[in-house]
Write an enzyme that holds these catalytic residues in place. Structure first.
Site, PDB file in Angstrom:
ATOM      1  N   HIS A   1       0.870  -1.196   0.000  1.00  9.86           N
ATOM      2  CA  HIS A   1       0.000   0.000   0.000  1.00  9.86           C
ATOM      3  C   HIS A   1       0.897   1.234   0.000  1.00  9.86           C
ATOM      4  O   HIS A   1       1.514   1.561   1.012  1.00  9.86           O
ATOM      5  CB  HIS A   1      -0.895   0.019   1.244  1.00  9.86           C
ATOM      6  CG  HIS A   1      -1.856   1.165   1.279  1.00  9.86           C
ATOM      7  ND1 HIS A   1      -3.213   0.992   1.451  1.00  9.86           N
ATOM      8  CD2 HIS A   1      -1.672   2.508   1.161  1.00  9.86           C
ATOM      9  CE1 HIS A   1      -3.812   2.175   1.442  1.00  9.86           C
ATOM     10  NE2 HIS A   1      -2.895   3.118   1.266  1.00  9.86           N
TER      11      HIS A   1
ATOM     12  N   HIS B   1       1.540   5.417  -1.630  1.00  6.49           N
ATOM     13  CA  HIS B   1       1.177   6.609  -2.400  1.00  6.49           C
ATOM     14  C   HIS B   1       2.432   7.182  -3.039  1.00  6.49           C
ATOM     15  O   HIS B   1       3.343   7.609  -2.323  1.00  6.49           O
ATOM     16  CB  HIS B   1       0.524   7.666  -1.493  1.00  6.49           C
ATOM     17  CG  HIS B   1      -0.759   7.190  -0.893  1.00  6.49           C
ATOM     18  ND1 HIS B   1      -1.976   7.387  -1.505  1.00  6.49           N
ATOM     19  CD2 HIS B   1      -1.010   6.497   0.241  1.00  6.49           C
ATOM     20  CE1 HIS B   1      -2.929   6.832  -0.764  1.00  6.49           C
ATOM     21  NE2 HIS B   1      -2.369   6.287   0.304  1.00  6.49           N
TER      22      HIS B   1
ATOM     23  N   HIS C   1     -10.404   1.188   1.837  1.00  4.98           N
ATOM     24  CA  HIS C   1     -10.167   2.184   2.880  1.00  4.98           C
ATOM     25  C   HIS C   1     -11.351   2.047   3.827  1.00  4.98           C
ATOM     26  O   HIS C   1     -12.444   2.518   3.531  1.00  4.98           O
ATOM     27  CB  HIS C   1     -10.077   3.605   2.315  1.00  4.98           C
ATOM     28  CG  HIS C   1      -9.779   4.610   3.389  1.00  4.98           C
ATOM     29  ND1 HIS C   1      -8.556   5.208   3.528  1.00  4.98           N
ATOM     30  CD2 HIS C   1     -10.540   5.051   4.418  1.00  4.98           C
ATOM     31  CE1 HIS C   1      -8.578   5.997   4.603  1.00  4.98           C
ATOM     32  NE2 HIS C   1      -9.773   5.926   5.159  1.00  4.98           N
TER      33      HIS C   1
ATOM     34  N   HIS D   1      -4.492  -0.746   5.899  1.00 12.16           N
ATOM     35  CA  HIS D   1      -4.066   0.041   7.069  1.00 12.16           C
ATOM     36  C   HIS D   1      -5.000  -0.088   8.262  1.00 12.16           C
ATOM     37  O   HIS D   1      -5.572   0.895   8.735  1.00 12.16           O
ATOM     38  CB  HIS D   1      -3.847   1.520   6.709  1.00 12.16           C
ATOM     39  CG  HIS D   1      -4.896   2.162   5.834  1.00 12.16           C
ATOM     40  ND1 HIS D   1      -6.242   2.107   6.121  1.00 12.16           N
ATOM     41  CD2 HIS D   1      -4.788   2.876   4.691  1.00 12.16           C
ATOM     42  CE1 HIS D   1      -6.901   2.762   5.187  1.00 12.16           C
ATOM     43  NE2 HIS D   1      -6.048   3.227   4.305  1.00 12.16           N
TER      44      HIS D   1
ATOM     45  N   ASP E   1       1.429   2.577   3.524  1.00 11.25           N
ATOM     46  CA  ASP E   1       0.599   3.781   3.346  1.00 11.25           C
ATOM     47  C   ASP E   1       1.476   5.030   3.418  1.00 11.25           C
ATOM     48  O   ASP E   1       1.021   6.088   3.856  1.00 11.25           O
ATOM     49  CB  ASP E   1      -0.528   3.847   4.391  1.00 11.25           C
ATOM     50  CG  ASP E   1      -1.635   4.815   3.980  1.00 11.25           C
ATOM     51  OD1 ASP E   1      -1.661   5.252   2.814  1.00 11.25           O
ATOM     52  OD2 ASP E   1      -2.466   5.138   4.848  1.00 11.25           O
TER      53      ASP E   1
HETATM   54  O1  DOR Z   1      -3.165   9.308   5.856  1.00 13.02           O
HETATM   55  C1  DOR Z   1      -3.551   9.049   4.730  1.00 13.02           C
HETATM   56  N1  DOR Z   1      -3.037   9.663   3.636  1.00 13.02           N
HETATM   57  N2  DOR Z   1      -4.531   8.160   4.576  1.00 13.02           N
HETATM   58  C2  DOR Z   1      -5.104   7.931   3.399  1.00 13.02           C
HETATM   59  O2  DOR Z   1      -5.993   7.133   3.339  1.00 13.02           O
HETATM   60  C3  DOR Z   1      -4.701   8.708   2.201  1.00 13.02           C
HETATM   61  C4  DOR Z   1      -3.338   9.200   2.331  1.00 13.02           C
HETATM   62  C5  DOR Z   1      -3.006  10.244   1.288  1.00 13.02           C
HETATM   63  O3  DOR Z   1      -3.275  10.028   0.114  1.00 13.02           O
HETATM   64  O4  DOR Z   1      -2.448  11.280   1.663  1.00 13.02           O
HETATM   65 ZN    ZN Z   2      -3.366   5.108   1.676  1.00 13.95          ZN
END
Ligand code: DOR
Ligand code: ZN
Length: 344
Positions: free
Chosen positions: A14, A16, A137, A175, A248
């Site tokens: 997971h 980003h 999520h 998460h 995450d």
């Molecule tokens: O803390 C987070 N940041 N949780 C999420 O679900 C999305 C992520 C983000 O894209 O910044």
């Molecule tokens: Zn996330």
């Protein structure tokens, strides 16, 4: 004194990566350590179709520095207009590994998410048929539900009904932050897994709020009470193959974290494996780190474990990690566990 631990090269289930300048800044932080990652689709606009995912995958590949090896595993952002045939095609062509469900409004860039779950029924049924996992999520968004209860209410009112209505659907609870979620995973045998982040193994809600507000510890789902953090540590270090690493890691430039309405996300790509070694060692479970970080995830996704290895070493001097990663849009603060770490 030097101790070392060699494990198969880990993956991040997971992650980003964002796009553009931010992606260029953070991608090497992940690719230095992880062989593969499940890439979150919450760009603006989101990665919805197979064509969107193929284009995003190509941008990631193009941004990878020479000499680094890294495979992005793409996800499609589930909307109420998602076409089941497009999802099935992207899966069959190896473009998309999973579909991501964001309840509308749950988190960063989730405005196009799902409001009416009946509208995505046909997509979920197609996914069950072809064995394509749904990454969730797991938080409801109703304003009347307390933010600390949103995961538990999601399990009871959204996830469990979806799973009952769609036999065979493989689901990753992303998460997880509560003992309820860990218990739900354990109580449901087949086709259900959960990712756990590095930061949720380290901080509880006091870390965010006691002694002054710490914007770099704010993420979603928000960290819960200490008893829940303990439950996550127990699950991650248990050796149970249904629990695996999904960092995450979610970069935001500092000016958007240190802000009157600060963004959610902890950036852990840089130091995750040393932090996990610390956590697992403290539990007497270093021998289970490889399962959590390198074996259980591929097994869930039906992929081979990596052949390369990663060696973690422990010294008697604390490791220094960069405090920030430079980026054209502003520096990104690296997650600080708040205690010395001796692994690198
Ligand atoms: O803390 C987070 N940041 N949780 C999420 O679900 C999305 C992520 C983000 O894209 O910044
Ligand atoms: Zn996330």
């Amino acid at each position: 004194m030097t101790e070392s631990l060699t494990i198969r090269r880990p993956d991040d289930w997971h992650l980003h990566l964002r796009d553009g300048a931010m992606m260029e800044a953070v991608l090497p932080e992940t690719a230095r350590t992880f062989a593969r990652a499940i890439i979150m689709p919450n760009l603006v606009p989101p990665v919805v179709t197979g064509a969107d995912a193929a284009a995003y995958r190509d941008r990631i590949r193009a941004a990878l520095p020479e000499g680094m090896s890294f495979q992005p595993l793409m996800t499609l952002y589930l909307t109420e207009d998602t076409d089941p045939a497009d999802v099935a095609r992207a899966h069959a062509e190896g473009i998309a590994t999973a579909v991501k469900l964001y309840p509308a409004g749950a988190t960063t860039n989730s405005a196009s998410g799902v409001r009416d779950f009946d509208k995505v029924r046909a997509v979920l049924e197609k996914m069950a048929e072809i064995g394509m996992p749904l990454c969730t999520h797991g938080e409801v968004t109703s304003p009347e539900v307390d933010i600390f209860d949103r995961e538990a209410v999601f399990i009871d009112t959204v996830l469990d009904p979806i799973r009952r209505a769609t036999p065979g659907l493989r689901v990753v609870m992303e998460h997880i932050t509560t003992s309820h979620a860990a218990d739900y995973v354990r109580a449901n045998d087949r086709g259900l897994g959960a990712t756990i982040t590095t930061h949720h193994l380290i901080i509880n809600r006091n870390h965010i709020l006691v002694g002054g507000i710490k914007p770099h510890y704010y993420c979603l789902p928000v960290a819960k009470r200490e008893e829940h953090r303990r439950a996550l540590v127990a699950a991650a270090t248990s050796g149970d193959a249904r629990f695996f690493l999904g960092t995450d890691s979610a970069p935001h430039p500092d000016h958007l974290k240190e802000h009157p309405c600060g963004c959610a996300g902890c950036f852990t790509a840089t130091n995750t494996m040393p932090l996990l070694a610390h956590v697992f060692e403290a539990e007497g479970a270093l021998d289970r780190l490889e399962g959590f970080a390198s074996l259980h995830g591929p097994a869930f996704y039906g992929l081979p474990a990596n052949e390369e290895t990663l060696t973690l070493t422990k010294s008697d001097q604390p490791t220094t990690f960069p405090a920030k990663i430079d980026c054209e849009v502003g520096p990104v603060t690296v997650f600080d566990p708040g205690f010395p770490v001796y692994w690198s």
